[in-house]
Structures are given as C-alpha cells and as structure tokens.
Design a protein around this motif. Structure first.
Motif, mmCIF file in Angstrom:
data_model
loop_
_atom_site.group_PDB
_atom_site.id
_atom_site.type_symbol
_atom_site.label_atom_id
_atom_site.label_comp_id
_atom_site.label_asym_id
_atom_site.label_seq_id
_atom_site.Cartn_x
_atom_site.Cartn_y
_atom_site.Cartn_z
ATOM 1 N N LEU A 201 0.802 -1.222 0.000
ATOM 2 C CA LEU A 201 0.000 0.000 0.000
ATOM 3 C C LEU A 201 0.836 1.273 0.000
ATOM 4 C CD1 LEU A 201 -2.731 -1.016 2.640
ATOM 5 C CD2 LEU A 201 -2.984 -0.911 0.141
ATOM 6 N N ASP A 202 2.071 1.206 0.479
ATOM 7 C CA ASP A 202 2.848 2.427 0.692
ATOM 8 C C ASP A 202 4.052 2.565 -0.234
ATOM 9 O OD1 ASP A 202 4.171 0.305 1.827
ATOM 10 O OD2 ASP A 202 4.673 1.320 3.704
ATOM 11 N N ILE A 203 4.043 1.913 -1.398
ATOM 12 C CA ILE A 203 5.211 2.006 -2.281
ATOM 13 C C ILE A 203 4.902 2.607 -3.646
ATOM 14 C CG2 ILE A 203 6.306 0.028 -1.151
ATOM 15 C CD1 ILE A 203 5.680 -1.584 -3.717
ATOM 16 N N SER A 204 3.661 3.016 -3.876
ATOM 17 C CA SER A 204 3.295 3.489 -5.218
ATOM 18 C C SER A 204 4.099 4.714 -5.635
ATOM 19 C CB SER A 204 1.797 3.791 -5.286
ATOM 20 O OG SER A 204 1.444 4.772 -4.329
ATOM 21 N N CYS A 215 11.884 -8.226 -5.056
ATOM 22 C CA CYS A 215 12.477 -8.930 -3.909
ATOM 23 C C CYS A 215 11.408 -9.603 -3.059
ATOM 24 C CB CYS A 215 13.295 -7.951 -3.065
ATOM 25 S SG CYS A 215 14.830 -7.394 -3.862
ATOM 26 N N ALA A 216 10.266 -8.946 -2.910
ATOM 27 C CA ALA A 216 9.179 -9.544 -2.139
ATOM 28 C C ALA A 216 8.597 -10.751 -2.854
ATOM 29 C CB ALA A 216 8.096 -8.506 -1.881
ATOM 30 N N SER A 217 8.503 -10.678 -4.186
ATOM 31 C CA SER A 217 7.932 -11.797 -4.953
ATOM 32 C C SER A 217 8.821 -13.030 -4.888
ATOM 33 C CB SER A 217 7.721 -11.380 -6.416
ATOM 34 O OG SER A 217 8.963 -11.252 -7.098
ATOM 35 N N GLN A 218 10.126 -12.827 -4.654
ATOM 36 C CA GLN A 218 11.061 -13.939 -4.532
ATOM 37 C C GLN A 218 11.091 -14.522 -3.121
ATOM 38 O OE1 GLN A 218 12.709 -15.094 -7.381
ATOM 39 N NE2 GLN A 218 11.313 -13.592 -8.285
ATOM 40 N N GLY A 223 6.637 -7.912 3.845
ATOM 41 C CA GLY A 223 5.968 -6.706 4.287
ATOM 42 C C GLY A 223 5.446 -6.894 5.697
ATOM 43 N N TYR A 224 4.498 -6.059 6.086
ATOM 44 C CA TYR A 224 3.930 -6.096 7.428
ATOM 45 C C TYR A 224 2.466 -6.543 7.365
ATOM 46 C CZ TYR A 224 8.192 -3.727 8.805
ATOM 47 O OH TYR A 224 9.507 -3.432 9.036
ATOM 48 N N PRO A 225 1.894 -6.955 8.488
ATOM 49 C CA PRO A 225 0.518 -7.466 8.488
ATOM 50 C C PRO A 225 -0.521 -6.505 7.917
ATOM 51 C CG PRO A 225 1.601 -8.025 10.548
ATOM 52 C CD PRO A 225 2.525 -7.098 9.820
ATOM 53 N N ASP A 226 -0.238 -5.203 7.955
ATOM 54 C CA ASP A 226 -1.199 -4.231 7.413
ATOM 55 C C ASP A 226 -0.993 -3.979 5.924
ATOM 56 O OD1 ASP A 226 1.177 -2.867 7.536
ATOM 57 O OD2 ASP A 226 0.412 -1.150 8.656
ATOM 58 N N ASN A 227 -0.223 -4.869 5.262
ATOM 59 C CA ASN A 227 0.056 -4.790 3.827
ATOM 60 C C ASN A 227 0.866 -3.553 3.452
ATOM 61 O OD1 ASN A 227 0.000 -5.975 1.266
ATOM 62 N ND2 ASN A 227 -1.782 -4.795 0.612
ATOM 63 N N ASN A 233 12.034 2.632 6.539
ATOM 64 C CA ASN A 233 12.569 2.090 7.783
ATOM 65 C C ASN A 233 14.001 1.620 7.551
ATOM 66 O OD1 ASN A 233 10.097 2.492 8.982
ATOM 67 N ND2 ASN A 233 9.876 0.373 9.706
ATOM 68 N N TYR A 234 14.857 1.852 8.533
ATOM 69 C CA TYR A 234 16.226 1.381 8.425
ATOM 70 C C TYR A 234 16.293 -0.115 8.723
ATOM 71 C CZ TYR A 234 17.475 6.305 8.450
ATOM 72 O OH TYR A 234 17.576 7.629 8.133
ATOM 73 N N MET A 235 17.293 -0.780 8.130
ATOM 74 C CA MET A 235 17.458 -2.217 8.321
ATOM 75 C C MET A 235 18.502 -2.499 9.391
ATOM 76 S SD MET A 235 17.103 -4.122 4.632
ATOM 77 C CE MET A 235 16.671 -5.683 5.441
ATOM 78 N N THR A 236 18.155 -3.382 10.300
ATOM 79 C CA THR A 236 19.087 -3.818 11.325
ATOM 80 C C THR A 236 19.933 -4.967 10.785
ATOM 81 O OG1 THR A 236 17.370 -5.265 12.225
ATOM 82 C CG2 THR A 236 17.637 -3.092 13.244
ATOM 83 N N ARG A 237 21.018 -5.262 11.484
ATOM 84 C CA ARG A 237 21.945 -6.305 11.019
ATOM 85 C C ARG A 237 21.265 -7.677 10.942
ATOM 86 N NH1 ARG A 237 27.477 -5.895 11.480
ATOM 87 N NH2 ARG A 237 27.694 -7.701 12.866
ATOM 88 N N ASP A 238 20.392 -7.970 11.898
ATOM 89 C CA ASP A 238 19.720 -9.273 11.837
ATOM 90 C C ASP A 238 18.744 -9.340 10.661
ATOM 91 O OD1 ASP A 238 17.826 -7.542 12.923
ATOM 92 O OD2 ASP A 238 17.579 -8.657 14.794
ATOM 93 N N GLU A 239 18.097 -8.228 10.332
ATOM 94 C CA GLU A 239 17.205 -8.204 9.175
ATOM 95 C C GLU A 239 17.979 -8.368 7.864
ATOM 96 O OE1 GLU A 239 13.625 -5.292 10.805
ATOM 97 O OE2 GLU A 239 15.406 -4.411 9.881
#
Length: 279
Positions: A201-204, A215-218, A223-227, A233-239
């Motif tokens: 919903l938030d990438i158009s 990347c998501a299709s692969q 994404g998040y539960p709210d689509n 958002n910044y990415m953490t090392r574990d992500e």
C-alpha cells in the motif's frame, strides 16, 4: 528562509517533504542559542533541557513536533539525491553460489543484531558476494575519500551502476529497506517486474517500487501485516543477514560461530550463523 510568528507557549508542527528521488538526511533545530542536528531515524531531538518528537512516514516526510515553544526557534533540513537513471552494467552480479561468510561480529565477541547497518557496510558486504570483473579506484563521491576502508567497493559499484553515480554517497547513513532492495535488484540484473508481482500500500510513490516488488515476490523480504512495506525504515543487522541468506538460499551451515549477544533461542540465530560462517 521563511519567518513565522507564534505566541509563547504554542505548539507547532513542521513538515519536511523530500522531492521525488530525494531523501531527508538530517534535521537541525535551534532553540534560543543552542543548535542540535539529528538523523531522521531518531524519534526525538533534545535541545537544551527540552525534548521534541520526530516521526517519518512511508513517503519519507519527516514531522517535527514542537510543543510549548517559549524561545525563538529555527528549523531546517538537508536531503540527498537517492536515484539516477544509470543502467546497471553486467560487470557486477551477485554470486548466489558463494559459500563464504559475508558478515562478521565485533572484537568484543558480540554481533549487535539490532544495530542499523550503514550504506558503506551494506555495499562492502554485497561486494563480498559479487562477481567483480573490474575494480574502480578513482574517486567518484565527494564524501568517499580514497583512504576510506570501503572506497574501492563503493566506487566499483557506482561505476557499474549498482549504486547511483551522484555527488555524495553518505556512507555513514543507515540503509533503508527500499535502498537494500534496490541494491539486490540491480545485482540481479534489474529483471522485469509485472503487475502480478507482490504489491504494498505504501510504495506506489517510491522510486524503488520495482525493486521492492521483485524482492518480495522472490520471498527475500516481507511486508507487514497491514500490507505495508515501510520502505524508509532502516534495516538492522539481523534483518539484513536474514534477507541475504534467503537470497543465497542458505538453509544449513556451520554453526560454530558464537556471539555473546545472540543466543540459540534468538529468532535470527540460524541466519546469523549461516551469514558469519562457511557453509
């Protein structure tokens, strides 16, 4: 510069909206004669004895909330160009067959899984997993000196169109979810993305739309539960290591690495092990 007048004790909000293909890099607030600058990743800014809230939405707009203003204030923001029209070459591609470690811990025996990853760290990590035919040593960015530990990696990626060939790179800025997806997408050759690919919903209005959807299709990033995807958002090392293990299809490996701050019960334990060990 515009001047606005408010009454003592009033509340006022400031909105910083970046132009297309730009991203806010710093917010500066002066209260009285005290000035403080912070990254938009922060949720607050403290000037003197007062703390004010910050927030950033999915479109990259940053809001500064000033409450109970009793002194003269000045606010400003800086932004940087995040994308150009350079077409990636075939000089660099991701080697998905590599079985070498691509990230390490710290000298104190920790991994710091919740630390945000910087842009220079992300490029250097991806460089280790890439097939590179020609290394570029010439300086391309004004803020990447030739003596920097990441200089050749950053310049090589820029020369190949994997990262944008702009004036500044901002190596110490944290990498966002959208920027990380864009790097992976370009290293995969920027494949065509159809309308059937995953959408959020938030990438158009996000310049990394195709990269995120690919990347998501692969199944490499979710994404998040709210689509929503929350591209800024910044990415953490574990992500990051979780995403990269999925990209490399790593499902097993040497579990010999020990980090004092990553217990076997930690959700990303196996990904961190596979990323930091030979497999």
């Amino acid at each position: 510069t515009n001047n606005y007048y408010i009454n003592s004790g009033d509340n006022v909000y400031f909105y910083f909206t970046p132009y297309t293909n730009y991203q806010i890099s710093e917010i500066t607030l002066t209260v009285g004669n005290i000035t403080k600058s912070v990254s938009p990743s922060r949720t607050s800014i403290t000037v003197g004895n007062n703390t004010y809230m910050l927030s950033r939405n999915a479109a990259g707009m940053v809001t500064l909330y000033l409450t109970n203003v009793t002194q003269n204030i000045r606010v400003s923001a800086t932004a940087y160009f995040t994308k150009d029209d350079v077409t990636p070459t075939t000089a660099i591609s991701l080697n998905r067959d590599t079985r070498s470690p691509f990230i390490s811990g710290y000298t104190d025996g920790t991994f710091k899984p919740k630390n945000n990853m910087t842009k220079s760290e992300a490029v250097s990590m991806l460089y280790k997993m890439s097939n590179v035919s020609n290394v570029t040593y010439d300086n391309i960015f004004a803020d990447v000196p030739s003596t920097a530990w990441y200089a050749s990696q950053v310049n090589t990626f820029a020369n190949a169109g994997i990262i944008d060939h702009t004036t500044y790179f901002y190596p110490n800025n944290y990498i966002t979810r959208a920027e990380m997806a864009e790097l992976i997408y370009r290293l995969m050759g920027s494949p065509e993305v159809t309308t059937s690919n995953v959408y959020f919903l938030d990438i158009s209005n996000t310049q990394n739309n195709s990269a995120i959807r690919y990347c998501a299709s692969q199944g490499w990033i979710n994404g998040y539960p709210d689509n929503t995807f929350k591209p800024y958002n910044y990415m953490t090392r574990d992500e990051v290591v979780t995403m990269m293990c999925r990209v490399l299809n790593r499902k097993y490996g040497n579990m010999s690495q020990k980090f004092s701050d990553v217990k076997p019960s930690y959700w990303a334990y196996s990904y961190i092990q596979m990323a930091s060990s030979y497999v």
